[in-house]
Design an enzyme around this catalytic site. Structure first.
Site, PDB file in Angstrom:
ATOM      1  N   GLY A  81       0.811  -1.211   0.000  1.00 39.18           N
ATOM      2  CA  GLY A  81       0.000   0.000   0.000  1.00 39.18           C
ATOM      3  C   GLY A  81       0.846   1.263   0.000  1.00 39.18           C
ATOM      4  O   GLY A  81       0.526   2.238  -0.683  1.00 39.18           O
ATOM      5  N   THR A  82       1.922   1.254   0.757  1.00 34.32           N
ATOM      6  CA  THR A  82       2.767   2.442   0.864  1.00 34.32           C
ATOM      7  C   THR A  82       3.350   2.817  -0.499  1.00 34.32           C
ATOM      8  O   THR A  82       3.308   3.988  -0.908  1.00 34.32           O
ATOM      9  CB  THR A  82       3.895   2.202   1.885  1.00 34.32           C
ATOM     10  OG1 THR A  82       3.297   1.929   3.160  1.00 34.32           O
ATOM     11  CG2 THR A  82       4.807   3.400   2.009  1.00 34.32           C
ATOM     12  N   ASN A 117      -8.375   3.894   8.371  1.00 34.38           N
ATOM     13  CA  ASN A 117      -7.862   2.673   8.989  1.00 34.38           C
ATOM     14  C   ASN A 117      -7.906   2.698  10.516  1.00 34.38           C
ATOM     15  O   ASN A 117      -7.714   1.677  11.141  1.00 34.38           O
ATOM     16  CB  ASN A 117      -6.425   2.416   8.517  1.00 34.38           C
ATOM     17  CG  ASN A 117      -5.530   3.610   8.692  1.00 34.38           C
ATOM     18  OD1 ASN A 117      -5.818   4.699   8.182  1.00 34.38           O
ATOM     19  ND2 ASN A 117      -4.452   3.440   9.426  1.00 34.38           N
ATOM     20  N   SER A 125      -3.551  -3.234  -0.560  1.00 31.52           N
ATOM     21  CA  SER A 125      -2.443  -4.003  -0.004  1.00 31.52           C
ATOM     22  C   SER A 125      -2.922  -5.375   0.452  1.00 31.52           C
ATOM     23  O   SER A 125      -3.897  -5.485   1.199  1.00 31.52           O
ATOM     24  CB  SER A 125      -1.847  -3.247   1.186  1.00 31.52           C
ATOM     25  OG  SER A 125      -0.833  -4.016   1.785  1.00 31.52           O
ATOM     26  N   HIS A 185      -1.868  -7.679   2.538  1.00 32.75           N
ATOM     27  CA  HIS A 185      -1.887  -8.166   3.930  1.00 32.75           C
ATOM     28  C   HIS A 185      -3.057  -7.622   4.746  1.00 32.75           C
ATOM     29  O   HIS A 185      -3.302  -8.066   5.860  1.00 32.75           O
ATOM     30  CB  HIS A 185      -0.537  -7.912   4.624  1.00 32.75           C
ATOM     31  CG  HIS A 185      -0.294  -6.511   5.085  1.00 32.75           C
ATOM     32  ND1 HIS A 185      -0.535  -6.125   6.380  1.00 32.75           N
ATOM     33  CD2 HIS A 185       0.196  -5.409   4.455  1.00 32.75           C
ATOM     34  CE1 HIS A 185      -0.199  -4.837   6.526  1.00 32.75           C
ATOM     35  NE2 HIS A 185       0.242  -4.391   5.363  1.00 32.75           N
ATOM     36  N   THR A 210      11.770  -7.436 -11.069  1.00 35.24           N
ATOM     37  CA  THR A 210      11.199  -8.777 -11.242  1.00 35.24           C
ATOM     38  C   THR A 210       9.952  -8.912 -10.381  1.00 35.24           C
ATOM     39  O   THR A 210       9.980  -8.576  -9.196  1.00 35.24           O
ATOM     40  CB  THR A 210      12.235  -9.845 -10.839  1.00 35.24           C
ATOM     41  OG1 THR A 210      13.385  -9.655 -11.659  1.00 35.24           O
ATOM     42  CG2 THR A 210      11.685 -11.253 -11.027  1.00 35.24           C
ATOM     43  N   CYS A 242       1.402   1.831  12.826  1.00 35.33           N
ATOM     44  CA  CYS A 242       2.600   2.607  12.486  1.00 35.33           C
ATOM     45  C   CYS A 242       2.885   3.682  13.518  1.00 35.33           C
ATOM     46  O   CYS A 242       4.028   4.107  13.688  1.00 35.33           O
ATOM     47  CB  CYS A 242       2.425   3.272  11.126  1.00 35.33           C
ATOM     48  SG  CYS A 242       1.358   2.357  10.059  1.00 35.33           S
TER      49      CYS A 242
HETATM   50  C1  LIG Z   1      -1.862  -0.403   6.027  1.00 35.07           C
HETATM   51  C2  LIG Z   1      -2.211   0.824   5.292  1.00 35.07           C
HETATM   52  C3  LIG Z   1      -1.313   1.398   4.373  1.00 35.07           C
HETATM   53  C4  LIG Z   1       0.071   0.840   4.136  1.00 35.07           C
HETATM   54  O1  LIG Z   1       0.040  -0.371   3.460  1.00 35.07           O
HETATM   55  P1  LIG Z   1       1.336  -1.332   3.490  1.00 35.07           P
HETATM   56  O2  LIG Z   1       1.028  -2.410   2.529  1.00 35.07           O
HETATM   57  O3  LIG Z   1       1.435  -1.823   4.902  1.00 35.07           O
HETATM   58  O4  LIG Z   1       2.495  -0.509   3.068  1.00 35.07           O
HETATM   59  C5  LIG Z   1      -1.716   2.519   3.676  1.00 35.07           C
HETATM   60  N1  LIG Z   1      -2.940   3.044   3.854  1.00 35.07           N
HETATM   61  C6  LIG Z   1      -3.830   2.537   4.722  1.00 35.07           C
HETATM   62  C7  LIG Z   1      -5.186   3.148   4.843  1.00 35.07           C
HETATM   63  C8  LIG Z   1      -3.502   1.415   5.478  1.00 35.07           C
HETATM   64  O5  LIG Z   1      -4.399   0.910   6.339  1.00 35.07           O
END
Ligand SMILES: *Cc1c(COP(=O)(O)O)cnc(C)c1O
Length: 416
Positions: free
Chosen positions: A79-80, A170, A218, A220, A256, A367
């Site tokens: 996501g980042t 989040n 993302s 996970h 890759t 975070c």
């Molecule tokens: C977890 C999260 C991210 C970051 O995603 P990662 O895959 O952990 O880098 C960004 N935005 C929101 C809203 C999130 O909940």
């Protein structure tokens, strides 16, 4: 050794907004590509082409869950990265390709509108851009945890190139009016990015219907593997590459490709997509039960009061002084996601104590733990530092049970 809950003999995991466990179907889909099917999908021999086929299938599976075309899905490291790419790509792309025109025309630096309670992947990207020739407006959400569309509109100017507002927050779980924001952006010829990391896989999303040009997700956060995500980029826009190198991902994201991660992410996405209706129903059931127990807790803490009538959302005036409150509105939220304020309690201490009982919840976002700051999300919604520091996030999954909710509330009653 991990603390398990004495009653259930297992961990009670209620922190699905931080991350989620890997689904069995995701792991099974990944296994062949971690073992025999290890070849580089760019290789032209058999096993390379087999891996390429698996990545192509994953791309079209994911595209079909959000109403996109396969060529609009770009795999990222999470996501980042997707947030960084979308925002820097639009801002710098605009600046690099039109910078000289802009200067010649005497217009100002590219302008971005975002909300003050975005994830740090968005906020810190915007902060960096502010040091690099961009201007950013941060719109505060209301006390109900929703960013007012009219506020966004009031910041639009001739230099605005991008609006970036998350699909669901989040920390509070509150769902934003993305369709209205997307429509507003397009009426003004502005691109619209949404960070859907907290929401994708959990609530339906259709990028075309909501006028979304760019969307981050993302794996996970929806029971896929960590370190894998994607950015949806509408084929109508030309986003410059973020990672320069090889020709992977239509020459826009070099490196890759993470074959097992991508295949696992697609399996988790499809599973969520197929089960979404049932999962939402289950989470709403658990959510109602949670709400009931919360009202009961208030009734017993505030002697002789009516419970429910003392349950106020933070958006309302004069909440019962000692009542436990839900931060943000009740209705527009991710199913089973709650952020509650417990007056007089230190949320961090409470999370540690719950952890020792084998109950995983969090004080703010994962975070923020590294920084020891109060939640910027809750403060943007108007909570005081003290209130923000007394708030915990509980994010359920359809695998949680009513018994687990009972155990949580018995513990909370005990400490109150
Ligand atoms: C977890 C999260 C991210 C970051 O995603 P990662 O895959 O952990 O880098 C960004 N935005 C929101 C809203 C999130 O909940």
């Amino acid at each position: 050794m991990a603390c398990i809950n004495k009653t259930t003999g297992r961990i009670i995991y209620m922190d699905n907004a931080a991350t989620t466990p890997l689904y069995d179907e995701a792991l099974e889909a990944m296994m062949p590509y971690l073992k025999g099917g290890f070849a580089n999908p760019a290789a032209i021999y058999d096993i390379g082409q087999e891996a390429a086929g698996a990545v192509a299938a994953a791309r079209s599976d994911i595209a079909s869950t959000l109403g996109a075309r396969p060529n609009e899905i770009y795999f990222t490291s999470g996501g980042t990265e997707a947030d960084n790419w979308a925002i820097k790509g639009v801002a710098l792309g605009e600046y690099l390709s039109h910078g000289s025109h802009r200067r010649a025309a005497g217009t100002d630096r590219p302008h971005i509108i975002t909300s003050a309670f975005e994830h740090h992947a968005v906020l810190n990207t915007c902060k960096w851009l502010e040091k690099n020739e961009c201007r950013v407006s941060y719109v505060n959400p209301s006390a109900d945890g929703i960013v007012p569309v009219s506020e966004i509109e009031s910041h639009i100017c001739k230099d605005t190139v991008l609006i970036s507002v998350m699909l669901a927050n989040n920390e509070t779980g509150t769902i934003q009016s993305v369709r209205e924001i997307g429509t507003l952006a397009h009426e003004h010829g502005i691109l619209f990015h949404t960070d859907a990391v907290a929401a994708y896989g959990h609530i339906p999303v259709n990028v075309k219907e909501s006028n979304i040009d760019l969307m981050s997700a993302s794996a996970h956060k929806f029971n896929g593997p960590k370190g894998t995500g994607f950015l949806y980029v509408s084929e109508e826009i030309k986003l410059p590459p973020f990672m320069h190198g090889g020709a992977q991902e239509q020459g826009r994201r070099a490196g890759t490709v993470n074959v097992p991660g991508i295949v696992g992410m697609a399996a988790a996405a499809v599973s969520h997509h197929n089960d979404m209706e049932a999962d939402i129903a289950r989470l709403n059931e658990l959510g109602s039960y949670f709400f009931e127990r919360l009202s009961g807790l208030n009734a017993s803490v505030l002697k002789g009061s009516e419970g429910l009538s003392d349950m106020k959302v933070s958006g309302e005036k004069e909440p019962g002084k000692d009542a436990v409150r839900i931060n943000g509105c009740i209705d527009k939220r991710l199913p089973g996601s709650f952020n509650i304020m417990i007056p007089g309690v230190n949320a961090e201490e409470l999370t540690v104590r719950l952890g020792m009982e084998g109950i995983c919840v969090s004080a703010g976002a994962a975070c923020a733990t590294y920084q020891g700051d109060s939640s910027h999300v809750l403060k943007a919604m108007g909570l005081t530092k003290k209130e923000a520091d007394s708030s915990i996030r509980i994010s359920l999954s359809s695998a949680n049970t009513m018994q687990e909710i009972d155990i949580l509330f018995e513990f909370l009653r005990g400490i109150l």
